[in-house]
Scaffold this motif. Sequence first.
Motif, mmCIF file in Angstrom:
data_model
loop_
_atom_site.group_PDB
_atom_site.id
_atom_site.type_symbol
_atom_site.label_atom_id
_atom_site.label_comp_id
_atom_site.label_asym_id
_atom_site.label_seq_id
_atom_site.Cartn_x
_atom_site.Cartn_y
_atom_site.Cartn_z
ATOM 1 N N GLU A 18 -1.010 -2.192 5.656
ATOM 2 C CA GLU A 18 -0.584 -3.590 5.785
ATOM 3 C C GLU A 18 -1.773 -4.525 6.017
ATOM 4 O OE1 GLU A 18 2.465 -3.758 8.799
ATOM 5 O OE2 GLU A 18 3.738 -2.362 7.677
ATOM 6 N N MET A 19 -2.748 -4.077 6.814
ATOM 7 C CA MET A 19 -3.943 -4.903 7.066
ATOM 8 C C MET A 19 -4.727 -5.110 5.775
ATOM 9 S SD MET A 19 -3.908 -5.905 10.163
ATOM 10 C CE MET A 19 -5.555 -6.495 10.415
ATOM 11 N N GLU A 21 -3.548 -4.863 2.797
ATOM 12 C CA GLU A 21 -2.693 -5.666 1.923
ATOM 13 C C GLU A 21 -2.720 -7.142 2.333
ATOM 14 O OE1 GLU A 21 1.549 -4.815 -0.187
ATOM 15 O OE2 GLU A 21 1.453 -4.503 1.967
ATOM 16 N N GLN A 22 -2.671 -7.419 3.647
ATOM 17 C CA GLN A 22 -2.644 -8.795 4.141
ATOM 18 C C GLN A 22 -3.953 -9.535 3.853
ATOM 19 O OE1 GLN A 22 -1.826 -9.138 8.326
ATOM 20 N NE2 GLN A 22 -2.107 -11.341 8.343
ATOM 21 N N PHE A 23 -5.070 -8.887 4.119
ATOM 22 C CA PHE A 23 -6.354 -9.558 3.933
ATOM 23 C C PHE A 23 -6.916 -9.359 2.534
ATOM 24 C CE2 PHE A 23 -6.111 -9.047 8.557
ATOM 25 C CZ PHE A 23 -6.216 -10.389 8.922
#
Length: 182
Positions: A18-19, A21-23
């Motif tokens: 998720e990290m 993917e988010q950044f």
Amino acid sequence: MGGLCNKMLHEMVMWIVEMVEQFGYWGILIMMALESSFVPFPSEVVMIPAGYLAFKGDMNIGIAIGMGVFGSWIGALVNYYIAVYLGRPFLMKWGKYLFIKEEKFVKVEEFFRRHGEVGTFTGRLIPLVRQYISFPAGLARMNVGKFLFYTGLGAGIWVTVLAWIGYVAGQNEELIKRYSHQ
């Protein structure tokens, strides 16, 4: 106990994915710059999720690999220039606190003067060594162009392998979930 560990591991992996993917690509660049500098941060937790996200179609694997290499260059240059500016006198004064004896330092210096290119390239492929191989390059004042070439070559192979592991893992997600507890 095994079920709890598997659940925690799964949650941690999902958080890292998720990290990344988010950044996005900038997150890869920043985390790989950290990994390649003196900050002990494993590249596996960046590039494998990036490969997984590429499999899912959320990232382009070529751009992810490129950002991984670019981030590696940034971190490696930080270490290189720390070594250039602080240099041998600093290491001789404070190295004893890092368990660096002058005799060993002289041997490393001599090896690096003779085999710096090969040392830089192969060092980028060895965990733990990869974060610190830039220091002897900076101390020896290796040509920056050569340093970047061999760093990029070694880092390129490393991040490509890790990204492909994530990509292949994405293709076998159910199998991995089924057997990960073993």
